[in-house]
Design a protein around this motif. Structure first.
Motif, PDB file in Angstrom:
ATOM      1  N   MET A   1      15.229 -18.430 -30.441  1.00 41.47           N
ATOM      2  CA  MET A   1      15.633 -19.292 -32.002  1.00 41.47           C
ATOM      3  C   MET A   1      14.821 -19.949 -32.109  1.00 41.47           C
ATOM      4  N   SER A   2      14.391 -21.609 -31.620  1.00 41.31           N
ATOM      5  CA  SER A   2      13.311 -22.309 -31.499  1.00 41.31           C
ATOM      6  C   SER A   2      12.282 -22.282 -32.156  1.00 41.31           C
ATOM      7  N   LEU A   3      11.407 -20.840 -30.934  1.00 40.79           N
ATOM      8  CA  LEU A   3      10.017 -19.828 -30.602  1.00 40.79           C
ATOM      9  C   LEU A   3      10.086 -19.210 -32.039  1.00 40.79           C
ATOM     10  N   SER A  38      12.063 -11.789 -34.340  1.00 41.39           N
ATOM     11  CA  SER A  38      12.974 -11.679 -33.988  1.00 41.39           C
ATOM     12  C   SER A  38      13.902 -12.718 -33.511  1.00 41.39           C
ATOM     13  N   ALA A  39      13.604 -13.076 -34.990  1.00 42.99           N
ATOM     14  CA  ALA A  39      15.349 -13.683 -35.213  1.00 42.99           C
ATOM     15  C   ALA A  39      16.015 -12.957 -35.125  1.00 42.99           C
ATOM     16  N   VAL A  40      16.490 -11.469 -35.689  1.00 43.34           N
ATOM     17  CA  VAL A  40      16.573 -10.490 -36.121  1.00 43.34           C
ATOM     18  C   VAL A  40      17.583 -10.316 -34.697  1.00 43.34           C
ATOM     19  N   TRP A  41      16.292  -9.694 -33.661  1.00 41.34           N
ATOM     20  CA  TRP A  41      16.752  -8.953 -32.115  1.00 41.34           C
ATOM     21  C   TRP A  41      17.642 -10.128 -32.072  1.00 41.34           C
ATOM     22  N   ILE A  42      17.479 -11.665 -31.960  1.00 47.97           N
ATOM     23  CA  ILE A  42      17.948 -12.939 -30.983  1.00 47.97           C
ATOM     24  C   ILE A  42      19.187 -12.695 -31.681  1.00 47.97           C
ATOM     25  N   ASN A  43      19.246 -12.005 -33.260  1.00 52.95           N
ATOM     26  CA  ASN A  43      21.347 -11.753 -33.490  1.00 52.95           C
ATOM     27  C   ASN A  43      21.814 -10.490 -33.449  1.00 52.95           C
ATOM     28  N   ILE A  44      21.334  -9.124 -32.752  1.00 54.10           N
ATOM     29  CA  ILE A  44      21.544  -8.100 -32.709  1.00 54.10           C
ATOM     30  C   ILE A  44      22.339  -8.160 -31.278  1.00 54.10           C
ATOM     31  N   TYR A  45      21.290  -9.156 -30.498  1.00 57.63           N
ATOM     32  CA  TYR A  45      21.346  -9.200 -28.494  1.00 57.63           C
ATOM     33  C   TYR A  45      23.089  -8.534 -28.566  1.00 57.63           C
ATOM     34  N   GLY A  46      24.050  -9.530 -28.585  1.00 56.37           N
ATOM     35  CA  GLY A  46      25.025  -8.872 -27.894  1.00 56.37           C
ATOM     36  C   GLY A  46      25.375  -7.596 -28.506  1.00 56.37           C
ATOM     37  N   GLY A  47      24.840  -6.973 -29.757  1.00 55.06           N
ATOM     38  CA  GLY A  47      25.020  -5.457 -30.125  1.00 55.06           C
ATOM     39  C   GLY A  47      24.072  -4.511 -29.420  1.00 55.06           C
ATOM     40  N   PHE A 139      14.959 -12.080 -22.246  1.00 51.59           N
ATOM     41  CA  PHE A 139      13.495 -12.964 -22.062  1.00 51.59           C
ATOM     42  C   PHE A 139      12.766 -12.021 -22.709  1.00 51.59           C
ATOM     43  N   GLY A 140      12.947 -10.617 -22.886  1.00 52.65           N
ATOM     44  CA  GLY A 140      11.342  -9.851 -23.637  1.00 52.65           C
ATOM     45  C   GLY A 140      11.906 -10.045 -25.345  1.00 52.65           C
ATOM     46  N   ILE A 141      12.588 -10.332 -25.594  1.00 49.89           N
ATOM     47  CA  ILE A 141      13.076 -10.979 -26.819  1.00 49.89           C
ATOM     48  C   ILE A 141      12.083 -12.681 -27.050  1.00 49.89           C
ATOM     49  N   ALA A 142      12.546 -13.917 -26.174  1.00 49.87           N
ATOM     50  CA  ALA A 142      11.592 -14.914 -25.716  1.00 49.87           C
ATOM     51  C   ALA A 142      10.347 -14.839 -26.187  1.00 49.87           C
ATOM     52  N   LEU A 143       9.676 -13.750 -24.743  1.00 51.08           N
ATOM     53  CA  LEU A 143       8.824 -13.383 -25.280  1.00 51.08           C
ATOM     54  C   LEU A 143       7.964 -13.472 -27.120  1.00 51.08           C
ATOM     55  N   MET A 144       8.803 -11.734 -27.421  1.00 49.00           N
ATOM     56  CA  MET A 144       8.428 -11.513 -28.828  1.00 49.00           C
ATOM     57  C   MET A 144       8.473 -12.635 -29.940  1.00 49.00           C
ATOM     58  N   SER A 145       8.874 -13.736 -29.407  1.00 57.15           N
ATOM     59  CA  SER A 145       9.019 -14.468 -30.560  1.00 57.15           C
ATOM     60  C   SER A 145       8.025 -15.501 -30.512  1.00 57.15           C
ATOM     61  N   ILE A 146       7.156 -15.747 -29.305  1.00 56.25           N
ATOM     62  CA  ILE A 146       6.417 -16.519 -29.263  1.00 56.25           C
ATOM     63  C   ILE A 146       5.371 -16.977 -30.037  1.00 56.25           C
ATOM     64  N   PRO A 147       4.391 -16.962 -31.194  1.00 56.57           N
ATOM     65  CA  PRO A 147       3.762 -17.323 -32.467  1.00 56.57           C
ATOM     66  C   PRO A 147       2.664 -16.448 -31.869  1.00 56.57           C
TER      67      PRO A 147
END
Length: 250
Positions: A1-3, A38-47, A139-147
């Motif tokens: 989320m920070s990224l 990427s924030a949307v992906w972070i929030n729907i991870y559990g889904g 980890f894929g979501i984290a990579l997608m969050s990189i600027p």
């Protein structure tokens, strides 16, 4: 989320810069969109995890059955290897003059050894996918969050690979059963010394072709299908996307 927040803030800062250079300014909307995406992906991870489990249950796949099945396949491959070695020994002890057949049989033995090693490696890969697919998606979501989209392609590929193979890999036994090529149905029987010719014919025309088809060719075809689905999903996840409302609102 920070990224994700960092990506968003860099995009907003670039849009606010008083520099009328398109090559720089174009990154503003892109980074803002990437941060939101990427924030949307972070929030729907559990889904996403729940959806994977629901689809697996709907199509009737079971990882426990798949692991048991593939371990039984390894036992079957070892039986084929033992059968071929025993047949080679019987052939050499009864009629040493037909040593011309030993080279092909030695090649078949080497081939079966490679198949056994490949299947055991495949078991390890399947174990990793089943136990760590949630981590791979995160980890894929984290990579997608990189600027600046540094890890966007790799992240999308990792997410799609985890989703497709977690759902589709345990379906392989049903795929082979549907084609009538279940390797567990291969019958083995060491011929007597009086039926060596029939045994050699069976080895070269039935056992080995069936083993190659059910243990190598069709599994590779199925993995190719899963890889194709994974590539398509990866493009859908990491490809172009548009926000449903004007970007200026953000």
């Amino acid at each position: 989320m920070s990224l994700s927040v960092l990506t968003y803030m860099i995009g907003a800062m670039i849009m606010a810069l008083p520099i009328p250079v398109y090559g720089v300014k174009k990154w503003g909307p892109r980074l803002i969109g990437d941060g939101i995406y990427s924030a949307v992906w972070i929030n729907i991870y559990g889904g996403v995890i729940y959806l994977i489990q629901s689809i697996s249950q709907a199509i009737g796949v079971s990882w426990s059955y798949f692991i048991t099945w593939i371990e039984t396949v390894v036992s079957e491959e070892i039986s084929m290897y033992t059968f071929t070695r025993a047949f080679s020994g019987l052939l050499s002890s009864v009629d040493p003059s037909i040593a011309i057949f030993f080279a092909p049989i030695s090649y078949i033995i080497s081939l079966l050894t490679g198949i056994i090693a490949s299947t055991e490696t495949f078991i390890v890969i399947a174990f990793i996918i089943n136990n760590y697919y949630g981590f791979f998606i995160a980890f894929g979501i984290a990579l997608m969050s990189i600027p600046f989209r540094v890890g966007k392609g790799i992240g999308a590929s990792l997410i799609s690979f985890s989703i497709v193979f977690e759902i589709g890999l345990p379906y392989m036994p049903d795929f082979l059963n549907g084609l009538g090529m279940n390797p567990l149905r291969i019958e083995l029987g060491l011929p007597s010394s009086a039926n060596l010719n029939n045994g050699l014919v069976y080895l070269t025309t039935v056992l080995i072709p069936t083993a190659m088809t059910s243990l190598v060719i069709l599994p590779l075809v199925y993995l190719g299908i899963l890889a194709g689905l994974s590539m398509g999903l990866s493009y859908a996840i990491g490809g172009s996307y548009k926000l449903p409302i004007p970007l200026e609102i953000f």
